[in-house]
Design an enzyme around this catalytic site. Structure first.
Site, PDB file in Angstrom:
ATOM      1  N   TYR A   1      22.023  -3.815  73.261  1.00 41.08           N
ATOM      2  CA  TYR A   1      22.665  -2.580  73.513  1.00 41.08           C
ATOM      3  C   TYR A   1      22.010  -1.196  73.166  1.00 41.08           C
ATOM      4  O   TYR A   1      21.420  -0.545  74.111  1.00 41.08           O
ATOM      5  CB  TYR A   1      24.070  -2.534  72.589  1.00 41.08           C
TER       6      TYR A   1
ATOM      7  N   ASP B   1      36.956   1.826  86.398  1.00 42.20           N
ATOM      8  CA  ASP B   1      36.188   2.419  85.056  1.00 42.20           C
ATOM      9  C   ASP B   1      36.144   3.845  85.172  1.00 42.20           C
ATOM     10  O   ASP B   1      35.589   4.425  86.042  1.00 42.20           O
ATOM     11  CB  ASP B   1      34.603   1.511  85.228  1.00 42.20           C
TER      12      ASP B   1
ATOM     13  N   HIS C   1      36.404  -0.235  81.934  1.00 34.62           N
ATOM     14  CA  HIS C   1      35.195  -0.306  81.319  1.00 34.62           C
ATOM     15  C   HIS C   1      34.961  -1.644  80.558  1.00 34.62           C
ATOM     16  O   HIS C   1      33.792  -2.113  80.540  1.00 34.62           O
ATOM     17  CB  HIS C   1      34.846   0.900  80.428  1.00 34.62           C
TER      18      HIS C   1
ATOM     19  N   SER D   1      27.319  -1.073  79.727  1.00 33.22           N
ATOM     20  CA  SER D   1      27.623   0.228  79.245  1.00 33.22           C
ATOM     21  C   SER D   1      26.148   0.922  78.848  1.00 33.22           C
ATOM     22  O   SER D   1      25.393   0.862  79.850  1.00 33.22           O
ATOM     23  CB  SER D   1      28.389   0.378  78.093  1.00 33.22           C
TER      24      SER D   1
END
Length: 706
Positions: free
Chosen positions: A476, A640, A675, A556
């Site tokens: 991430y 999203d 999302h 993301s």
């Protein structure tokens, strides 16, 4: 115990070139190109696919064609359904959350196995068996409407819960009487990024924005948050503005009450890091008192004891500390330590009159119990090395609950007796997965600039390290978010079939505190990508895998990570999965709440230096002709409104236009999803089944051999 289903192992047999080319032939749908050019500090930047930001007929047509193209390609993977069947079979076990008390009832969430959404149950001394309190599966026909939040008043006789339709961040709030389960007030609409904070039986505080103009609900900017008080029995149009709006413009506002309902607390921020703190004593007349000015630190109220507030903060403590502030003189220069900062990152919860300090050490949790003076009561013995959640409750509780998990241990629930300091397992899932047959090891590798980075590598015992193991490298790297060990059915199936799942704790996250986070922000953002690249190189150098068997994955901000890595180093991996990613770094701040991400990214308008830096790694702007990019499945959703799908659309169009080899570029676009939160079980299984089968297929695996 043997698994109750047949475990499939991978037969590493390759396609002939003729068959591979046949599968990968055919032209991509053509997106309309325009002549849009933007000027940044004298630099002209073309944006030929600008129309994909709009919900135009041309965009809709292109999206439909992309969906059809991707589904046609995926349908030719011979074991696609087989993988989904494996996922479905292993997924089908009872999942029960830690319980929590509200009024006369104890509540908990349960999913029987394959239910689209988890159901909220409750029990009490009056009930012989637990009863269904709220079943989100009945909110919509296909289970795509989820319950995103629920809050009870102090007596527990009233509750308000918010629902998300199709995964949107725009929610509705429904108010019910908990005894009858009947709705007692009008439904509140157009609520976004909101908690629900009850004040007695009178009503509650919530947050929202003015809704964007029609046609821009899923993309229009939302930058002036407002806190309202809804009084029961009145119309939403009559709700009183408490904080924010034009007179106090802040991008994010949150309202909460201390347990005794004496203090109303407002956190105010313009970005995802750093906040102001305002407190109002509801027992006295007067306005809010500002405890924290500016946005240089993070601070949140954890509890109170009369006029003393207990605040968690990173002020003068990058790893966090707990302080006490007296409302007679509550400014930061008067704060006193309750639990001082240590070398490890601190997280705080409270329950039963005590504080529970969770320390993260190389992404693994340890927990200590403290009294209200900051005196250590005991170190709490945990079930093993992994990730802990819970240890929170009301001040009157005698027990608190927590969950424990790691990459090879399904999440279990434990009850902790506060006085005795003992834990007892209260819920253990029955999963067709033998944890003892798997390895979860932690290694440390060196990034480009010499920084040591930890990484968890997970696989089945006995796996031969010959460089031919299908490997998913996932991370991430942003927003102070820490990746800690957690069990996943998807990863379990991947490992059951001989795959490796590796997670490096790269910079930009919160694993080592604020300094670790800041080392991956703004003009240090490339540290994040270099860490990820170094993780892949480590796995290949140690023969866990090789380029032809590696897939990059992230969602993301992690989607940005994958997009930037594959454009910086297209030779690193065979497959790439940028999921719901932030991929246009010059325009991300133009949509919904994107401007709030500027602490991590900076914006193209900040300065020429910041613009140049963003443009140098922005995935949309760094796709080049003549380059062979990995086989790529870009994942996004039509609802999203967090990271709008235009990011994925534009990146996909650029890759499809400029790809120089036979590696396919697919866009997998989920309908009636946002999302990520609130997706139905079928949607999650469908997406991950496609992800795993596409990865194996592109690595050249012809079949799953029993």
């Amino acid at each position: 115990m043997k698994l109750r289903y047949t475990v499939l192992s991978i037969s590493l047999m390759f396609f002939t070139n003729t068959y591979a080319q046949k599968m990968k032939s055919g032209s991509y749908p053509k997106a309309e190109k325009g002549s849009q050019v933007d000027n940044y500090f004298g630099t002209q930047v073309a944006d030929p696919y600008r129309d994909l930001e709009n919900d135009s007929p041309a965009t809709k047509k292109w999206v439909d064609e992309e969906v059809a193209y991707s589904q046609d390609y995926l349908s030719k993977i011979p074991y696609r359904q087989e993988i989904k069947d494996q996922l479905k079979k292993l997924w089908n076990y009872e999942k029960i959350s830690a319980p929590f008390k509200e009024g006369a009832y104890t509540y908990f969430y349960k999913n029987d196995g394959l239910q689209a959404q988890s159901v909220l149950y409750r029990n009490s001394r009056r009930l012989k068996t637990a009863e269904v309190f709220l079943d989100p599966n009945k909110f919509s026909e296909k289970g795509t409407t989820s319950m995103s939040n629920i809050s009870f008043n102090k007596k527990g006789n009233l509750a308000a819960y918010s629902i998300s339709e199709g995964g949107s961040d725009w929610n509705k709030i429904i108010i019910i009487d908990t005894e009858t389960k009947k709705q007692i007030d009008d439904t509140l609409v157009d609520v976004k990024f909101s908690g629900i904070a009850w004040q007695g039986d009178e009503g509650f505080y919530y947050s929202s924005y003015d809704k964007p103009k029609e046609g821009t609900v899923l993309s229009g900017m939302t930058d002036k948050h407002k806190v309202y008080f809804h009084k029961l029995g009145t119309k939403q149009s009559e709700d009183k503005l408490i904080f924010g709006g034009e007179k106090m413009p802040r991008r994010y506002l949150g309202a909460s009450l201390t347990e005794d309902e004496r203090f109303l607390v407002i956190t105010a921020a313009n970005a995802t890091n750093g906040n102001e703190l305002y407190v109002k004593d509801l027992q006295k007349t007067g306005d809010f008192v500002q405890l924290v000015k500016g946005f240089d630190i993070n601070a949140s109220v954890i509890d109170n004891d009369g006029e003393n507030l207990f605040i968690y903060t990173d002020k003068d403590a990058p790893n966090g500390r707990l302080v006490k502030a007296n409302m007679a003189n509550p400014t930061p220069d008067k704060w006193t330590n309750v639990i001082p900062e240590t070398e490890n990152v601190l997280g705080i919860t409270s329950g039963g009159g005590y504080f529970f300090a969770t320390y993260m050490i190389d992404a693994i949790d340890q927990v200590k119990q403290y009294d209200k003076t900051g005196k250590l009561v005991r170190n709490i013995e945990l079930p093993g090395k992994g990730n802990i959640a819970g240890f929170g409750g009301k001040s009157s509780d005698q027990d608190v609950y927590f969950t424990f998990t790691n990459y090879v241990t399904p999440s279990s629930v434990y009850r902790y007796n506060i006085a005795a300091g003992t834990s007892r397992q209260t819920q253990r899932p029955i999963v067709d997965f033998q944890s003892e047959n798997f390895v979860s090891e932690q290694v440390f590798f060196t990034s480009k600039d010499g920084t040591k980075i930890p990484m968890m590598i997970n696989y089945k015992k006995g796996l031969k390290m010959d460089g031919k193991n299908p490997t998913i490298l996932y991370s991430y790297g942003g927003f102070n978010i820490s990746l800690q060990p957690a069990f996943s059915v998807v990863n379990a199936i991947w490992m059951e079939n001989g795959g490796i799942y590796a997670v490096p704790n790269i910079r930009g996250g919160g694993e080592y505190g604020k300094k670790w986070h800041d080392a991956g922000t703004k003009q240090q953002k490339k540290n994040v990508f270099e860490d990820f690249i170094a993780a892949g190189e480590y796995l290949q150098s140690k023969a866990y895998t090789s380029k032809d068997y590696m897939a990059l994955s992230g969602r993301s901000n992690g989607g940005l990570l994958v997009g930037a890595t594959m454009t910086m180093r297209p030779d690193l991996a065979k497959v790439a999965f940028p999921g719901v990613g932030v991929l246009d770094m010059l325009r991300y701040n133009k949509f919904t709440a994107g401007a709030g991400w500027s602490y991590d990214y900076g914006t193209a308008e900040d300065s020429k230096e910041m613009f140049d830096y963003l443009k140098s790694y922005s995935p949309v702007h760094n796709v080049k002709k003549g380059v062979c990019y990995p086989s790529t499945m870009i994942i996004t959703s039509d609802h999203d409104d967090r990271v709008v799908p235009a990011h994925s659309f534009k990146f996909g169009a650029e890759l499809q236009e400029k790809q120089s080899c036979k590696n396919p570029i697919l866009l997998r676009i989920e309908k009636n999803a946002g999302h990520g939160a609130g997706r139905s079980t079928d949607q999650v299984i469908g997406e991950n089944g496609d992800l795993l089968s596409f990865a194996l297929f592109e690595m050249g695996i012809k079949s799953l051999k029993k």
